[in-house]
Design a protein around this motif. Sequence first.
Motif, PDB file in Angstrom:
ATOM      1  N   LYS A  83       0.767  -1.302  -0.183  1.00 14.32           N
ATOM      2  CA  LYS A  83      -0.017  -0.158  -0.082  1.00 14.32           C
ATOM      3  C   LYS A  83       0.811   1.344  -0.050  1.00 14.32           C
ATOM      4  O   LYS A  83       1.956   1.456   0.836  1.00 14.32           O
ATOM      5  N   ASN A  84       0.320   2.217  -0.563  1.00 18.70           N
ATOM      6  CA  ASN A  84       1.262   3.558  -0.944  1.00 18.70           C
ATOM      7  C   ASN A  84       2.481   3.193  -1.098  1.00 18.70           C
ATOM      8  O   ASN A  84       3.304   4.004  -0.329  1.00 18.70           O
ATOM      9  N   CYS A  85       2.907   2.369  -1.958  1.00 23.13           N
ATOM     10  CA  CYS A  85       4.361   2.484  -2.604  1.00 23.13           C
ATOM     11  C   CYS A  85       5.069   3.568  -3.310  1.00 23.13           C
ATOM     12  O   CYS A  85       4.207   3.739  -4.347  1.00 23.13           O
TER      13      CYS A  85
END
Length: 717
Positions: A571-573
Amino acid sequence: MAIVGSILCALSLGTAELLPLFGNHDVLGGLVCMWSVAITRWALICSLLLSNVDLKQRAVMKRWSAAHCFLGSVYESCRQVMFGGPLESGAAPLENPWQPWFLVLNTVAAAAACLFWEITFPDSNGESNGKEKKQKARVLFMRVLRFYRPDYLLLLGAFVFLSAAVLCEMFIPFYTGKVIDILGTQYHWHDFRAAIFFMGLFSITSSLSAGCRGGLFMCAISSFTSRVKVKLFGALVHQEIGFFELTKTGDLTSRLSTDTTLMARAVALNVNVLLRTLIKTLGMLSLMCSLSWKLTVLMLMETPATGLLQSIYDAYYQRLSREVQDSMARANDVAGEAVAGIRSVRSFSTEKSESLRYGNKLLDTHKLIVRRDTVRTLYLLLRRVQIPLFVAMLYYGRRFIQSGQMTTGNLVSFILYQTDLGDNIRTLIYIFGDMLNSVGAAGKVFEYLDRKPQVSTDGILQPDTLRGHAQFHNLTFSYPTRPDRPVLQGFSLELKPGQMTALVGPSGGGKSTCVSLLERFYQPQEGEILLDGQPLQSYQHQYLHSKVAMVGQEPVLFSGSIRDNITYGLKNCPLEKVYDAAQKANAHGFISQLEHGYDTDVGERGGQLSGGQKQRIAIARALIREPQILILDEITSCLDTETEHMVNNDALVSCPSQTLLVIAHKLKTVEKADQIVLIDNGTVLEKGTHQELMDRKGSYYRLREKIFTENSPQNSH
């Protein structure tokens, strides 16, 4: 026995000889006489004639003898309550020519009633199984109801509208009869206007309520189906890998699509139909009784026969329908095989034989369809047998009109109600069986929902740092599909941080099994795997798979963009990390050349990319996680020489403290490994560096041509 026989013969002649004791015109005395004879006859039959019959047959014969002995008395008692008049059946003089026919009809009627009872409520040695089945169905039904808890408001509103629709619909025939009475007698405009007004009001209200009821039920079904599918899918994806090897994909998709819908029907649609029909049936019976309770009792005489006929028909028709579907599926399989293998068919000149085979399958299907339609034809024919009862209703209705007990409008309303009553009774009988089938489908869904994975994911260990020191201790393992064939036997292996370990050996020796066990896809039957000294199963599931990453020989990509596949599960890389991982996997170059770059859709299962491109994206997907243990299973099989060189020399040595496990059949991939382990038949034959194993001239040296698929100068050592 001769005395007993004489007594029975005397009792079977009827009550004509005993009537003088009460008086021929004493109806009450005649009824008492009939009941006395019936009771005495039944008692003698049960006590004297059934003593030598086995228990199961004795129960059946007792019920038959009861029906045979008491049917005439019950009929006369009911007839006297309804219509009055002198006694007719069994009380006339013996010279009456109708007396033998009554005895025959009495016997046949008793046999029919007994048959209905035995088919509907059969005695069986498996009573406990039947009770268990009913109890299980009841439990499953309550579980389905609990799943509907978030939709209770929708169901409650649907039930309110259902009741309103049914009640309003029931009063339409009632006011139809009133209109006929108003038109047939002295006409009053106010009464006629009121009747028409209420007919219109009930009709509009019924239609609106029925629409609202259907809409609310459909909303509840949609909400329930989506919720159950999500829960079921979540339960399935948490199962161990062995579960999917033992379970067919068609079974899983059937549970997700068909059975979840049947579960919804078990409560929503079926209960909708059941409540609507039940309320309507009870309401119609009450209105019919208010119009003429005598005609209502007459009409109800067909209910047992209707129920018996419907039960038999449903059982046979549904079984034949399933056989027709199976036969059609077999015919389609034959056609599909021929079309898929049309080259072989043409090559061996078997067009006629394939056509004949397909024709035979269709002929089997045709025969089953004929049988099914014959059953339906007989069912529809037997349903017409109720016409004599309808004629009797008209006959007695005319008599009641003449005697002032009914009006013409009442009779018309009664006929309208009676027309729907039979259909409602058949619907009630059918819907119970359909609900049982739906609950059976719910049982299959709950079986998967309740299943606990055999490979536990309940670990809680999440250390701040992980060295990546893995140890295999005396493992014995067999796959669930082949429990009698051990793949690993007494297997031990150590993977050290900062070192590259290469597993080599003939195919089927157990290399990929080691990887699957390290990934916690399976649980070994004996032995254990330690990670930094702790059992592998003690680590938290998500933590473990963030520290252990694997790239398989045939990587799977999911529909979506390349970026989504590289960051799969993250997530949110940041985009910078995506670029960096793609460059290490030598994927950044070809991705940048695509029209949409990292936003390019890979297609279903990565179908828009080549094998090498999918392999490099899979490597980037593993490297972006910066795992402490990296597993590479034949990743260079689809890579070109340049990419293979970059992967081996850049990506795999970018983290000096990383534990690297490689399975390969190319010598260039494994010759620089810190440890090469030769595995065959589930055991370690040799281990050491490439040079050490070559100098030893043992199994590794002898099997090198089987192990490695490329020609190399090293192979000639």
